[in-house]
Structure formats: C-alpha cells, structure tokens
Design a protein around this motif. Sequence first.
Motif, PDB file in Angstrom:
ATOM      1  N   ILE A 324       2.747   2.822   0.016  1.00 14.18           N
ATOM      2  CA  ILE A 324       3.254   3.863   0.528  1.00 14.18           C
ATOM      3  C   ILE A 324       2.832   4.765   1.206  1.00 14.18           C
ATOM      4  O   ILE A 324       1.722   5.565   0.552  1.00 14.18           O
ATOM      5  CB  ILE A 324       4.490   4.205  -0.549  1.00 14.18           C
ATOM      6  CG1 ILE A 324       5.394   3.132  -0.891  1.00 14.18           C
ATOM      7  CG2 ILE A 324       5.206   5.514  -0.193  1.00 14.18           C
ATOM      8  CD1 ILE A 324       6.255   3.475  -1.977  1.00 14.18           C
ATOM      9  N   ASN A 325       3.128   5.519   2.366  1.00 16.20           N
ATOM     10  CA  ASN A 325       2.592   6.621   3.124  1.00 16.20           C
ATOM     11  C   ASN A 325       1.209   6.191   3.709  1.00 16.20           C
ATOM     12  O   ASN A 325       0.607   7.075   4.303  1.00 16.20           O
ATOM     13  CB  ASN A 325       2.387   7.952   2.149  1.00 16.20           C
ATOM     14  CG  ASN A 325       3.727   8.273   1.539  1.00 16.20           C
ATOM     15  OD1 ASN A 325       4.654   8.376   2.216  1.00 16.20           O
ATOM     16  ND2 ASN A 325       3.617   8.748   0.304  1.00 16.20           N
ATOM     17  N   GLU A 326       0.983   4.990   3.713  1.00 16.18           N
ATOM     18  CA  GLU A 326      -0.320   4.491   4.185  1.00 16.18           C
ATOM     19  C   GLU A 326       0.400   3.865   5.768  1.00 16.18           C
ATOM     20  O   GLU A 326       1.237   3.538   5.678  1.00 16.18           O
ATOM     21  CB  GLU A 326      -1.111   3.419   3.629  1.00 16.18           C
ATOM     22  CG  GLU A 326      -1.564   3.863   2.158  1.00 16.18           C
ATOM     23  CD  GLU A 326      -2.677   4.760   2.289  1.00 16.18           C
ATOM     24  OE1 GLU A 326      -3.581   4.856   3.586  1.00 16.18           O
ATOM     25  OE2 GLU A 326      -3.078   5.691   1.595  1.00 16.18           O
ATOM     26  N   THR A 327      -0.813   3.865   6.835  1.00 15.76           N
ATOM     27  CA  THR A 327      -0.341   3.045   7.994  1.00 15.76           C
ATOM     28  C   THR A 327      -0.763   1.849   7.805  1.00 15.76           C
ATOM     29  O   THR A 327      -1.638   1.117   7.162  1.00 15.76           O
ATOM     30  CB  THR A 327      -1.098   3.653   9.161  1.00 15.76           C
ATOM     31  OG1 THR A 327      -2.609   3.627   9.019  1.00 15.76           O
ATOM     32  CG2 THR A 327      -0.973   5.078   9.251  1.00 15.76           C
ATOM     33  N   ARG A 346      13.750  -0.364   8.663  1.00 18.26           N
ATOM     34  CA  ARG A 346      13.600   0.738   8.077  1.00 18.26           C
ATOM     35  C   ARG A 346      15.144   1.610   8.020  1.00 18.26           C
ATOM     36  O   ARG A 346      15.774   2.000   9.027  1.00 18.26           O
ATOM     37  CB  ARG A 346      12.796   2.054   8.614  1.00 18.26           C
ATOM     38  CG  ARG A 346      12.874   3.377   8.277  1.00 18.26           C
ATOM     39  CD  ARG A 346      11.623   4.047   8.612  1.00 18.26           C
ATOM     40  NE  ARG A 346      10.288   3.463   8.039  1.00 18.26           N
ATOM     41  CZ  ARG A 346       9.236   3.617   8.820  1.00 18.26           C
ATOM     42  NH1 ARG A 346       8.982   4.292   9.959  1.00 18.26           N
ATOM     43  NH2 ARG A 346       7.938   3.173   8.198  1.00 18.26           N
ATOM     44  N   GLU A 358       2.419   3.303  12.509  1.00 21.76           N
ATOM     45  CA  GLU A 358       3.412   3.776  11.383  1.00 21.76           C
ATOM     46  C   GLU A 358       3.060   4.050   9.855  1.00 21.76           C
ATOM     47  O   GLU A 358       2.371   2.965   9.509  1.00 21.76           O
ATOM     48  CB  GLU A 358       4.573   2.708  11.237  1.00 21.76           C
ATOM     49  CG  GLU A 358       5.483   2.809  12.540  1.00 21.76           C
ATOM     50  CD  GLU A 358       6.654   3.776  12.855  1.00 21.76           C
ATOM     51  OE1 GLU A 358       6.713   4.091  11.811  1.00 21.76           O
ATOM     52  OE2 GLU A 358       6.732   3.895  13.945  1.00 21.76           O
ATOM     53  N   HIS A 359       3.579   4.954   9.462  1.00 25.77           N
ATOM     54  CA  HIS A 359       3.535   5.123   7.885  1.00 25.77           C
ATOM     55  C   HIS A 359       4.689   4.548   7.080  1.00 25.77           C
ATOM     56  O   HIS A 359       5.722   4.703   7.487  1.00 25.77           O
ATOM     57  CB  HIS A 359       3.458   6.787   7.544  1.00 25.77           C
ATOM     58  CG  HIS A 359       2.347   7.396   7.964  1.00 25.77           C
ATOM     59  ND1 HIS A 359       1.014   7.799   7.120  1.00 25.77           N
ATOM     60  CD2 HIS A 359       1.931   7.958   9.295  1.00 25.77           C
ATOM     61  CE1 HIS A 359       0.096   8.481   7.845  1.00 25.77           C
ATOM     62  NE2 HIS A 359       0.649   8.612   9.180  1.00 25.77           N
ATOM     63  N   ARG A 361       7.076   3.534   4.297  1.00 22.67           N
ATOM     64  CA  ARG A 361       8.134   4.537   3.311  1.00 22.67           C
ATOM     65  C   ARG A 361       8.601   3.425   2.317  1.00 22.67           C
ATOM     66  O   ARG A 361       8.820   2.341   2.366  1.00 22.67           O
ATOM     67  CB  ARG A 361       9.202   5.094   4.137  1.00 22.67           C
ATOM     68  CG  ARG A 361       8.686   6.034   5.195  1.00 22.67           C
ATOM     69  CD  ARG A 361       9.875   6.476   5.924  1.00 22.67           C
ATOM     70  NE  ARG A 361       9.295   7.010   7.283  1.00 22.67           N
ATOM     71  CZ  ARG A 361      10.179   7.630   8.299  1.00 22.67           C
ATOM     72  NH1 ARG A 361      11.443   7.262   7.905  1.00 22.67           N
ATOM     73  NH2 ARG A 361       9.922   7.998   9.400  1.00 22.67           N
TER      74      ARG A 361
END
Length: 597
Positions: A324-327, A346, A358-359, A361
């Motif tokens: 999560i929050n990583e590309t 998403r 894209e990060h 989520r």
Amino acid sequence: MTNRVRADLVAVLALLAFVVTGILDTPEALIGFSNSVVIMIAGLFIVGAGIFRTGLAQMAGNILLRSSGDSEKKLFILLLTIVAVVGAFMSNTGTVALMLPIVVSVAISIKSSPTKFLIPLSYMASFSGLLTLIASPPNLIVSQQLVDNGFEKLGFFEITPIGIVGVVVGIIYLFAVRNILLPKENRNNDSKNEHLLSPKQLATDYQLGGNLFRVKVPVDSKMIGKRLAQLKIPATYQLCILKIERKSTEGINLLPMTYQEMAGPKSIIQAKDILQIQGSPKSFDKFVEDFSLIVQDNNSDADELISKQLGIAEVLLTPHSSLINETIRGIRFREKYNLNILAINRRGEYVLKDMSKEHLRFGDALLVQGSWVEIELLARETRDVVVVGQPKEHASVAAANGKAPIAGGIMLLMVLLMIFEVFPAVISVLISAVLMIMTGCLRNIDDAYSKINWESIVLIAAMLPMATALEKTGGMVLLSEGIIHALGDFGSIGVLAGIYFITMVFGQFISNTATAVLFAPIAMNAAISLDASPYTFLIAVAVASSMAFATPVASPTNALVMTAGGYKFFDFVKIGVPLQIIMFIVMMIVIPIVFPL
C-alpha cells in the motif's frame, strides 16, 4: 442421525469399538479398506471429475437446455431428463454440482424462480442412481453382498428397468406439484453472483480486449537474440510483453508443437516468436514500426491469456499490506512473484495505462497474469495479498480445455468394458480413471486425488466390517428374525415391504451408503430364511437407500440445493414425504415383477 459427529468418524469409532471389545480381530476390522467396491467408488470419483473438468456433461446439458426455448414446462421436463441421463454415469452429488449453475442461469433467463427447479434437480439425481450399476454406491454394495454369498453379481443394466420406472414416476409427480408444493418466490437473490468469476469473465470485466495485440518476430528483426531487459520496452514504449509462443525445436517433431512461456526480463527473443503485448494502440504502432514486426491480428482475444500453462487471477491487497502506497515499479512485482500486473480495479474504475507510476491503495484489486504454478504460489501468500477464487480449480479446467471428446471416449470404453465383462468391474473403472489422468482430462494425479470424496471412502470401508460383526454375534439373525416374526404372517412380500420401509426411514437421516451397508446383510439373511430370492430383497435395499427425499440432511444433494435455493426444512418434508409414500407403493409392485420372489 444427530449429525453432531461426522459420519466417517462415527464409522471409524464403531470399527475401533468392535476391535477393542474383541468382536473383530484386526484383519477383519480392516478388510473393508481392501474391498473392491471401495476401490471402484474411488475410481468412479476420478472418472466423474474428468467428465466434469473437460466440460463434457456441461456441454451436453447446455445444448439440451437451450433447445427448450422459453417454455417453462418443456424446460422442466427436459431438465429432469438430462439429470437422469447424466446421473446414470456420474455420482448424484457430482450431477447436482454440475447442473446447479446451469439450472440457475437458465431459470433466471426465462424469468422464473430457481427455487422451482432445484429440489426437483436433487430428487432426480437420486432417481438416476437406479439406472446403472455404477450410478450409486448402494447398487455396488448390494451386488458385492450377492457375490460374497455365492450368487451372481448384478449386471450393468440389470437394475435399469426399476430405475426407468422411478424416473418416470418422479417426473410425473414433480411436474404435477411444481406449482403447488414448490416455493414460487426466489429466496436467494444472490444466486446470480453465487459462483466466482472465471478467468475469461475477469478478462472481459477488466476490458482487456482493446489493449491486447499479437505480433510475429521476422527473421530480420533487430530484437532477435536480445533479452527483454536489454530492450527496455516498458520504459520506452509503455508496453508490456505478456507471453511468448514458440515452436518447439526439441526432439523429433512429427507434429508441430507450440509451447508458451511468460515473458520475463531474461527471456531471449528468437525468430518467428509470437509475442502477446498489452498497451495503447498508439504505442503499439510505434513499437511495431521500430522493430519491423508483423502484426498477427488487429486485436488479440483476451481468451488467449488463458491456456494450459498460463492464466490470470484477481488479487486484493490486505489491510496491512506492505504494498500500500507503493508504486508498481517500486515494488518490483514481476521480479518478486514472477507475474505481470495487467490492470487495476479501483472501486469500479479500471486503470490499464501507465500503471507503473500508480500508487497502490487499500481496496485496489489487481489483475495478474503468469503461469498457473506461480499464481498458486501467490495464493499461499497471505500477508500482503489475497488471491480471489480458486486458481487451482481454474488451472485444472484450463488444462482439460478441448478434451471433452476424449473424456466421452473414456466413459464409453468403461461402460463397454463393464457391459461385456472384459475385466472385473473394479479394473475397468481403474483403467478409465488412469486414462483420465494420462490423457490430460485431469491436470495431474494430485488433481485426481482431490476429487475423491474421502469421507465417503472411509465411511464405506469402515462400515463394511459391521456386517461381519453382526454375523459373528448373531445380531444379523436377531434383526432379520425380528422382522420376519413381526411381518411373517404377510409372507415374503410383507417382509420385503418391512425391510424396504425401515431402510427408507433410516435413509432420511444417514447416508445412502451407510444405510445400504447396514441393511444389505440383514436383507440377505431374511431372504435365505424365507427361501426367497436374495436379489429381490437386496434390490429393495438399494432402491430404498436412494429414496432420500424427506429431509435436507437425507443426502448431500439435498443439502446442496437447500443452500442454493434458500429452502426451509419443511419444504423437503412437504414435497418429499408424499413422494416417499408413492415410491413405496410403486416399488412394492415393480420390484417383485422385475425380480420375482
């Protein structure tokens, strides 16, 4: 009867009790596990799985169901007929599991409630068990009981006349009460979504079709001999090479062989390779021009992502996932899991382009592609991601794709071998089971073993020594003489009716297999005491064991449709009890005619 303890555990505990109390010695207690009936039933589970995996039964069912058009009456009769025919060569549980999604979808398509079809589906699967020797375990058990007592075993179609009568009477009854006793409303509003999406449905939902392309590498392309990592295609063109198709050059190729591999950084491009590519049309056109590639199709079909070796699956991020929050580029997903990410879902919006930046989520669903083996390994990962569905099942179905004719040929071979008694029945079944594995109708031996209902196998094997225990202790004589004493004044037909009725009652609470194992030796002993035909009495046990209609716990098929149709316990009582009474009267007339006393 209480269902508080599993039936197979009860059977094993009973077996152990016989040994501990000295009624049976160890060889006598374990003899059921070497019984040919037990081995044959295990083999039949594998054969049935092959028929299911290849889509043979579903193919036939879909064709016949479509022919019913929009007529509910025609569909109802046609459905029950199909179930009877399919169930003659498969277990009743397998038949219902196979037909359930088809029935639900067809019922919805004609704007009818699935609840009007699912109880009849279960009941007809039970009737189909009387059409052939192999259709139901009780048939095999009573046949073996005859052999054990020095009589000829039952022929493959010897019980069929009784089965035909049962099927006809069952269809007439169910057709007559379908609008009276069967629930009219749809009690399960989620029936449409009950079954998880298949890989092909995922490809459609993620709208992959317009972003997939196939190209052929000509002999003069500057790609040849280079690794994909050297070409830097994702960074330069925002394209992803998904898989490579290549003609086999190993061994002596009598037939052209094509194999597929997932494209990776170390993949080396060769002349005449077929590359499957994902990306935008504009980027794809520039890529083709720069490397002088030959476009195979305007658009590649999303179905081509799924094969025996490769597949796709949907993956969800866990709440505490380190991703999560990583590309996507940062997590190096391909290097870590050896899988490609094709798209991101998403909250209903699909991201298909420029995904590398894209990060991720929480709540994102990723569509991944790669070898089935790697997808199955990913399914074991529970810390960062969860694989939706059953990739192992989907891999097995993909492996068996296109092999329905082979499965049909194997089934026909098995039936012919048993009809003409070329080998003992158990050997014919084992030959067919092995052929299902060797021809690829089942993915591998593990797939075959996973399809065996081990609870049933252990139950039968552990229950068989009960007959020996009853015989050694005089319990069998006590039970049979009790029935003869109570009903002997009515003659053989009275005792036959008594055995049928008691067997039928027990069958509402314990499995048909356990019921047959319990009452077959009692019926044999009663027949010998009355100097009557054992065939008549044992056929009555086989038939009564299969008449499990009055409770949802009477058979696995009833439990299966109860959940799917949202039925209540009383629905089975209301529909099943009258049918039990009708079949009792009919069978007391038919059985002595087909198998004279």
